[in-house]
Motif scaffolding. Structure first.
Motif, mmCIF file in Angstrom:
data_model
loop_
_atom_site.group_PDB
_atom_site.id
_atom_site.type_symbol
_atom_site.label_atom_id
_atom_site.label_comp_id
_atom_site.label_asym_id
_atom_site.label_seq_id
_atom_site.Cartn_x
_atom_site.Cartn_y
_atom_site.Cartn_z
ATOM 1 N N ASN A 33 0.898 -1.183 -0.085
ATOM 2 C CA ASN A 33 0.210 -0.172 0.045
ATOM 3 C C ASN A 33 0.863 1.145 -0.048
ATOM 4 N N LYS A 34 0.612 2.241 -1.048
ATOM 5 C CA LYS A 34 1.536 3.238 -1.333
ATOM 6 C C LYS A 34 1.492 4.257 0.060
ATOM 7 N N MET A 35 0.523 4.117 1.084
ATOM 8 C CA MET A 35 0.492 4.847 2.063
ATOM 9 C C MET A 35 1.290 4.466 3.059
ATOM 10 N N LEU A 36 1.526 3.204 3.171
ATOM 11 C CA LEU A 36 2.544 2.560 4.222
ATOM 12 C C LEU A 36 3.913 2.484 3.888
ATOM 13 N N THR A 37 4.071 3.969 3.909
ATOM 14 C CA THR A 37 5.671 4.021 3.680
ATOM 15 C C THR A 37 6.516 3.869 4.831
ATOM 16 N N ARG A 38 7.796 3.501 4.954
ATOM 17 C CA ARG A 38 8.500 3.399 5.952
ATOM 18 C C ARG A 38 8.442 4.470 7.033
ATOM 19 N N ASP A 39 8.531 5.712 6.755
ATOM 20 C CA ASP A 39 8.305 6.770 7.589
ATOM 21 C C ASP A 39 6.900 6.623 8.224
ATOM 22 N N PHE A 40 5.829 6.441 7.520
ATOM 23 C CA PHE A 40 4.628 6.197 8.112
ATOM 24 C C PHE A 40 4.424 5.057 9.000
ATOM 25 N N VAL A 41 5.116 3.961 8.627
ATOM 26 C CA VAL A 41 5.180 2.775 9.482
ATOM 27 C C VAL A 41 5.781 2.870 10.799
ATOM 28 N N ARG A 42 6.974 3.763 10.699
ATOM 29 C CA ARG A 42 7.687 4.199 12.078
ATOM 30 C C ARG A 42 7.099 4.952 13.120
ATOM 31 N N LYS A 43 6.216 5.928 12.503
ATOM 32 C CA LYS A 43 5.599 6.736 13.218
ATOM 33 C C LYS A 43 4.260 6.465 13.811
ATOM 34 N N ASN A 44 3.653 5.477 13.169
ATOM 35 C CA ASN A 44 2.180 5.032 13.665
ATOM 36 C C ASN A 44 1.917 3.879 14.054
ATOM 37 N N ILE A 45 2.830 2.681 13.701
ATOM 38 C CA ILE A 45 2.666 1.274 14.232
ATOM 39 C C ILE A 45 3.103 1.237 15.437
ATOM 40 N N ASN A 46 2.234 0.628 16.332
ATOM 41 C CA ASN A 46 2.278 0.345 17.791
ATOM 42 C C ASN A 46 2.593 1.467 18.341
ATOM 43 N N ILE A 47 2.187 2.540 18.168
ATOM 44 C CA ILE A 47 2.366 3.934 18.879
ATOM 45 C C ILE A 47 0.876 4.345 19.297
ATOM 46 N N PRO A 48 0.832 4.472 20.706
ATOM 47 C CA PRO A 48 -0.348 4.725 21.295
ATOM 48 C C PRO A 48 -1.001 6.282 20.837
ATOM 49 N N TRP A 49 -2.242 6.437 20.680
ATOM 50 C CA TRP A 49 -2.921 8.029 20.408
ATOM 51 C C TRP A 49 -3.690 8.436 21.676
ATOM 52 N N ASN A 50 -3.511 9.433 21.916
ATOM 53 C CA ASN A 50 -4.311 9.877 22.877
ATOM 54 C C ASN A 50 -4.665 11.619 22.877
ATOM 55 N N ALA A 51 -6.166 11.651 22.985
ATOM 56 C CA ALA A 51 -6.612 12.923 22.935
ATOM 57 C C ALA A 51 -7.596 13.462 24.039
ATOM 58 N N ASP A 52 -7.479 14.841 24.508
ATOM 59 C CA ASP A 52 -8.262 15.325 25.485
ATOM 60 C C ASP A 52 -9.612 15.651 25.018
ATOM 61 N N ASN A 53 -10.705 15.037 25.332
ATOM 62 C CA ASN A 53 -11.995 15.514 24.946
ATOM 63 C C ASN A 53 -12.864 16.060 25.965
ATOM 64 N N SER A 54 -12.180 16.640 27.209
ATOM 65 C CA SER A 54 -12.675 17.264 28.212
ATOM 66 C C SER A 54 -13.351 18.539 27.893
#
Length: 354
Positions: free
Chosen positions: A301-322
């Motif tokens: 998949n052309k979106m799954l560049t090595r840069d993208f994989v490095r910065k997104n795979i197995n990385i937790p995501w948190n946002a504050d919806n308070s």
């Protein structure tokens, strides 16, 4: 602090879209007259569901032809409106020319609507559908944020035309909206910044939205070998519509609103489908390894560049919806309900195969 007269019409741009349709439904159910700005008012396939909703509601709907790239095309639809919801914006991941297909429609479209608001003296508030993409590009950006959590104070500074052009387009468009709104004091600007929007569409008469394509992949075998464990936020489309509605009518609504119900990842989303659908569809049960994705991702998949994989795979995501909970009183549906009800629509449409 603006009080909106509910006897006046309300403009919704891109009114037949995924989020906008639910918003239009809320407005019509509240007895409000909706000025629905769409590309083609005569396109029955795309507009029929809105006419059918209006037929069973106290409110009324009037369709107007408008185009994001045609300056002044929203003027007629905006006349007499105190409240404007600008939801129309392109959302594609498979693009050949990001400048033309994403940036220009997003930025020029926002400018077009805001320029009309600057001209139309009745306008008191504009609510713009932005995105969490205007706050971050990759999950690693959330990790690198203060306290490891995204807040409304943060702006995306890592996307570009060549890397993740969709977040780049949303960032430029929202910045332009604030710039134009800041040039005057007659109307307020409020932005709704949703994470990944899922849940049932109101119309199944046209192509599945980009947001639902991921659910389709989970059910049609496209990811049966495993799913990339990408940290993301998820929010129900119906909750996003309520957020818009309250941002429009509550006088104290102000600034940007992170509109995300759940901090999660793509594997967790897949697993939420297993109890109800695991025996009928090839729902993935495991994550693809980061090492494997580094090797084969760019080929698969052309979106799954090595840069993208490095910065997104197995990385937790948190946002504050308070903020949205405190200011607008928003409560979010359970993620399981959102995913199951969105997936069921695809099942009912026979969009997944057997």
């Amino acid at each position: 602090m603006k009080n909106i007269d509910t006897a006046k019409p309300v403009l919704v741009t891109g009114a037949n879209g995924y989020i906008a349709s639910w918003l239009v439904k809320l407005l019509l159910e509240s007895g409000i007259t909706v000025h629905a700005a769409v590309r083609d008012p005569k396109d029955d396939k795309k507009n029929r569901h809105l006419r059918e909703i209006a037929a069973n509601c106290e409110g009324t709907i009037r369709f107007f032809k408008a185009d994001l790239l045609e300056m002044g095309s929203y003027d007629a639809a905006m006349l007499g409106c105190e409240l404007v919801f600008h939801t129309a914006s392109p959302f594609h991941t498979d693009v050949k020319d990001p400048e033309k297909e994403l940036v220009e429609p997003a930025v020029q479209g926002t400018e077009n609507v805001l320029q009309s608001a600057l001209k139309i003296s009745s306008v008191k508030r504009v609510v713009v559908t932005s995105s969490m993409a205007a706050l971050y590009t990759d999950a690693i950006d959330a990790v690198n944020a203060a306290n490891g959590i995204l807040t409304e104070d943060i702006w995306n500074s890592t996307a570009s035309l060549s890397y993740q052009p969709y977040p780049y387009s949303k960032t430029l468009a929202e910045r332009r909206a604030w710039e134009l709104a800041g040039s005057q004091s007659r109307f307020d600007l409020v932005t709704i910044n949703p994470s990944m929007v899922l849940g049932p569409p109101l119309s199944t008469n046209y192509s599945i939205s980009e947001s639902l394509n991921f659910l389709k992949l989970l059910g049609n075998g496209g990811l049966k070998q495993g799913v990339p464990k990408i940290g993301i936020g998820v929010v129900d489309v119906r909750d996003v519509a309520v957020a818009h509605f309250k941002a429009g009518f509550l006088p104290k609504a102000k600034g940007r609103y992170i509109t995300s119900g759940h901090n999660t990842d793509m594997l967790e989303i897949a697993k939420s489908l297993l109890p109800k659908y695991g025996n009928r569809f090839p729902i993935p049960k495991r994550a693809l390894s980061k090492c494997l994705l580094m090797l084969i991702g760019p080929v698969a998949n052309k979106m799954l560049t090595r840069d993208f994989v490095r910065k997104n795979i197995n990385i937790p995501w948190n946002a504050d919806n308070s903020k949205i909970k405190a200011d607008l009183g928003i409560t979010f549906r359970p993620m399981q309900q959102t995913i199951e009800e969105g997936f069921q629509v695809l099942v009912d449409m026979n969009a997944l195969g057997s």
